[in-house]
Design a protein around this motif. Structure first.
Motif, PDB file in Angstrom:
ATOM      1  N   GLY A 143       0.811  -1.210   0.000  1.00  0.00           N
ATOM      2  CA  GLY A 143       0.000   0.000   0.000  1.00  0.00           C
ATOM      3  C   GLY A 143       0.842   1.256   0.000  1.00  0.00           C
ATOM      4  N   LYS A 144       1.887   1.288   0.821  1.00  0.00           N
ATOM      5  CA  LYS A 144       2.754   2.467   0.843  1.00  0.00           C
ATOM      6  C   LYS A 144       3.545   2.582  -0.455  1.00  0.00           C
ATOM      7  CE  LYS A 144       6.237   4.981   3.478  1.00  0.00           C
ATOM      8  NZ  LYS A 144       7.078   5.313   2.321  1.00  0.00           N
ATOM      9  N   ARG A 145       4.075   1.453  -0.947  1.00  0.00           N
ATOM     10  CA  ARG A 145       4.828   1.506  -2.204  1.00  0.00           C
ATOM     11  C   ARG A 145       3.943   1.990  -3.345  1.00  0.00           C
ATOM     12  NH1 ARG A 145       7.749  -3.170  -0.339  1.00  0.00           N
ATOM     13  NH2 ARG A 145       6.134  -4.516  -1.217  1.00  0.00           N
ATOM     14  N   PHE A 146       2.682   1.555  -3.341  1.00  0.00           N
ATOM     15  CA  PHE A 146       1.737   2.001  -4.363  1.00  0.00           C
ATOM     16  C   PHE A 146       1.596   3.519  -4.321  1.00  0.00           C
ATOM     17  CE2 PHE A 146      -2.602   3.398  -5.241  1.00  0.00           C
ATOM     18  CZ  PHE A 146      -2.806   2.936  -6.527  1.00  0.00           C
ATOM     19  N   CYS A 147       1.356   4.069  -3.139  1.00  0.00           N
ATOM     20  CA  CYS A 147       1.175   5.519  -3.009  1.00  0.00           C
ATOM     21  C   CYS A 147       2.449   6.265  -3.404  1.00  0.00           C
ATOM     22  CB  CYS A 147       0.768   5.872  -1.588  1.00  0.00           C
ATOM     23  SG  CYS A 147      -0.860   5.236  -1.110  1.00  0.00           S
ATOM     24  N   ASP A 148       3.592   5.786  -2.931  1.00  0.00           N
ATOM     25  CA  ASP A 148       4.868   6.431  -3.285  1.00  0.00           C
ATOM     26  C   ASP A 148       5.075   6.418  -4.794  1.00  0.00           C
ATOM     27  OD1 ASP A 148       5.316   6.746  -0.584  1.00  0.00           O
ATOM     28  OD2 ASP A 148       6.772   5.110  -0.419  1.00  0.00           O
ATOM     29  N   ALA A 149       4.779   5.279  -5.440  1.00  0.00           N
ATOM     30  CA  ALA A 149       5.007   5.145  -6.878  1.00  0.00           C
ATOM     31  C   ALA A 149       4.070   6.035  -7.681  1.00  0.00           C
ATOM     32  CB  ALA A 149       4.839   3.683  -7.299  1.00  0.00           C
ATOM     33  N   VAL A 150       2.811   6.107  -7.288  1.00  0.00           N
ATOM     34  CA  VAL A 150       1.851   6.935  -8.028  1.00  0.00           C
ATOM     35  C   VAL A 150       2.255   8.406  -7.951  1.00  0.00           C
ATOM     36  CG1 VAL A 150      -0.531   7.779  -8.045  1.00  0.00           C
ATOM     37  CG2 VAL A 150      -0.079   5.332  -7.831  1.00  0.00           C
ATOM     38  N   VAL A 151       2.657   8.861  -6.767  1.00  0.00           N
ATOM     39  CA  VAL A 151       3.084  10.253  -6.637  1.00  0.00           C
ATOM     40  C   VAL A 151       4.346  10.506  -7.452  1.00  0.00           C
ATOM     41  CG1 VAL A 151       3.964  11.979  -5.015  1.00  0.00           C
ATOM     42  CG2 VAL A 151       1.990  10.579  -4.400  1.00  0.00           C
ATOM     43  N   ALA A 152       5.265   9.534  -7.471  1.00  0.00           N
ATOM     44  CA  ALA A 152       6.507   9.700  -8.233  1.00  0.00           C
ATOM     45  C   ALA A 152       6.246   9.707  -9.732  1.00  0.00           C
ATOM     46  CB  ALA A 152       7.489   8.588  -7.870  1.00  0.00           C
ATOM     47  N   GLN A 153       5.326   8.834 -10.188  1.00  0.00           N
ATOM     48  CA  GLN A 153       5.055   8.718 -11.622  1.00  0.00           C
ATOM     49  C   GLN A 153       4.040   9.742 -12.125  1.00  0.00           C
ATOM     50  OE1 GLN A 153       4.177   4.583 -12.728  1.00  0.00           O
ATOM     51  NE2 GLN A 153       5.441   3.886 -11.012  1.00  0.00           N
ATOM     52  N   ALA A 154       3.196  10.238 -11.216  1.00  0.00           N
ATOM     53  CA  ALA A 154       2.193  11.230 -11.602  1.00  0.00           C
ATOM     54  C   ALA A 154       2.279  12.397 -10.622  1.00  0.00           C
ATOM     55  CB  ALA A 154       0.804  10.598 -11.611  1.00  0.00           C
ATOM     56  N   ASP A 155       1.334  12.476  -9.678  1.00  0.00           N
ATOM     57  CA  ASP A 155       1.383  13.535  -8.660  1.00  0.00           C
ATOM     58  C   ASP A 155       0.411  13.181  -7.533  1.00  0.00           C
ATOM     59  OD1 ASP A 155      -1.160  14.115  -9.712  1.00  0.00           O
ATOM     60  OD2 ASP A 155      -0.351  15.693 -10.991  1.00  0.00           O
ATOM     61  N   VAL A 156       0.385  14.027  -6.531  1.00  0.00           N
ATOM     62  CA  VAL A 156      -0.458  13.768  -5.368  1.00  0.00           C
ATOM     63  C   VAL A 156      -1.938  13.782  -5.748  1.00  0.00           C
ATOM     64  CG1 VAL A 156      -1.131  14.618  -3.084  1.00  0.00           C
ATOM     65  CG2 VAL A 156       1.261  14.715  -3.790  1.00  0.00           C
ATOM     66  N   ALA A 157      -2.314  14.709  -6.627  1.00  0.00           N
ATOM     67  CA  ALA A 157      -3.723  14.789  -7.030  1.00  0.00           C
ATOM     68  C   ALA A 157      -4.177  13.502  -7.707  1.00  0.00           C
ATOM     69  CB  ALA A 157      -3.924  15.981  -7.967  1.00  0.00           C
ATOM     70  N   THR A 158      -3.304  12.898  -8.500  1.00  0.00           N
ATOM     71  CA  THR A 158      -3.662  11.631  -9.159  1.00  0.00           C
ATOM     72  C   THR A 158      -3.843  10.532  -8.123  1.00  0.00           C
ATOM     73  OG1 THR A 158      -2.454  12.259 -11.154  1.00  0.00           O
ATOM     74  CG2 THR A 158      -2.940   9.914 -10.856  1.00  0.00           C
TER      75      THR A 158
END
Length: 353
Positions: free
Chosen positions: A306-321
């Motif tokens: 769950g944490k890796r998912f959130c970290d990866a999404v923010v890294a690949q896109a942004d917080v809003a995504t």
């Protein structure tokens, strides 16, 4: 919990033997009200989630108070299941449920006693009561013990844990469908609850084909209340529950680091120390009581996912995504998407805003 068939008095007697709590200090080395207010402000600013009901006041509690909060929450969830489990036992129903309630109370006491020695904080969410106010509990003796054992600054540890728990509070007050959605999934899991209508139009309640008290007690002792009323066909439902719970925990882990970074100079040390502590505890989390009593098997790896998912999404896109995951139940990641965030990003990109 008046009238419950589960023996919560026995639960606390057992928990007191394994978890202690007498003579605890409830003093923290911080202004908790100010810490909680600052945490709320930082979490809301980072996530963009706007609480629709008042956020809970942070409470400094001891182990007995933490246990009592969990007894109340789980009684609302488990007592109806236990009652339905006895349907069809005829004259044996009373003694069977009395015995099963005592065993379930002893089991809950043993689990809460052990977990109550380690939990640092928890947002108390009554899934069966959507309008019940949240409570944000910080378990003071455990915070003191953890700071000493991990050799970290107590004030920073309290602030960090408060950010984590305040994130949960913001999740459940800022995402109006989250509590009823998770509650409905659990509701479905723990009983089929009333079942499909029968030929006469009335709900079909699952009945036990158990001949005596010992058989009922054995089912409870085996470690899963669900064994009384549910079958193996619930795998897909379990996966959905595990996915949303992993996101809830992983998102809080992500936010506690991101929102806490500006005010936590020792953040890297805190994160490393907490990782060591969790490994030593075989994957403890505040959800472990829920998992144990209901027979779920949420692994530490899934919280890490769950944490890796959130970290990866923010890294690949942004917080809003990332926070589009809270737009609707349909946009929650699946277990597979938690492991492969690119799949979720692709799906969300195709979904209307």
């Amino acid at each position: 919990m008046s009238g419950s068939r589960i023996d919560w008095g026995l639960a606390e007697r057992v928990a007191g033997l394994t978890g202690g709590g007498l003579g605890e200090t409830h003093a923290l080395p911080v202004d908790l009200r100010a810490i909680a207010a600052d945490a709320a402000e930082r979490v809301v600013a980072y996530t963009g989630l706007q609480p629709r009901t008042p956020l809970p006041v942070a409470e400094a509690v001891g182990r007995p108070a933490w246990r009592a909060a969990n007894y109340a929450a789980f009684d609302a969830l488990l007592a109806p299941v236990l009652a339905k489990a006895g349907a069809g036992l005829g004259p044996l129903q009373g003694p069977a449920l009395l015995g099963a309630g005592a065993l379930l109370g002893a089991e809950a006491g043993a689990v809460t006693g052990l977990l109550g020695r380690r939990v640092l904080g928890q947002v108390d969410v009554h899934l069966t009561e959507p309008d019940a106010p949240l409570r944000l509990l910080l378990v003071v003796p455990n915070l003191h013990a953890a700071a000493k054992t991990l050799d970290v600054d107590p004030a920073q540890l309290v602030r960090w844990v408060t950010i984590h728990e305040m994130t949960h509070a913001v999740q459940f007050t800022g995402v109006p469908w989250l509590r009823p959605h998770l509650g409905a999934l659990v509701d479905e899991l723990v009983g089929g609850l009333t079942g499909a209508p029968g030929p006469d139009g009335r709900p079909v309640v699952p009945r036990l084909a158990l001949p005596d008290v010992r058989a009922v007690a054995g089912q409870v002792r085996s470690g899963s209340v669900l064994a009384l009323v549910a079958g193996p066909e619930r795998k897909a439902l379990l996966d959905r529950i595990q996915a949303v719970m992993s996101l809830i925990e992983g998102h809080a882990e992500h936010v506690m680091d991101a929102a806490g970074a500006p005010v936590l100079p020792d953040l890297a040390d805190l994160r490393a120390a907490l990782a060591r502590r969790r490994e030593a505890a075989s994957g403890f989390s505040p959800w472990r009581l829920f998992e144990r009593l209901l027979g779920l098997e949420l692994k530490l790896r899934q919280y890490e996912d769950g944490k890796r998912f959130c970290d990866a999404v923010v890294a690949q896109a942004d917080v809003a995504t990332l926070h589009r995951a809270w737009d609707a139940p349909e946009l929650l990641p699946s277990l597979a998407e938690l492991v492969e965030p690119a799949r979720w990003l692709g799906r969300v990109a195709r979904a209307p805003a």
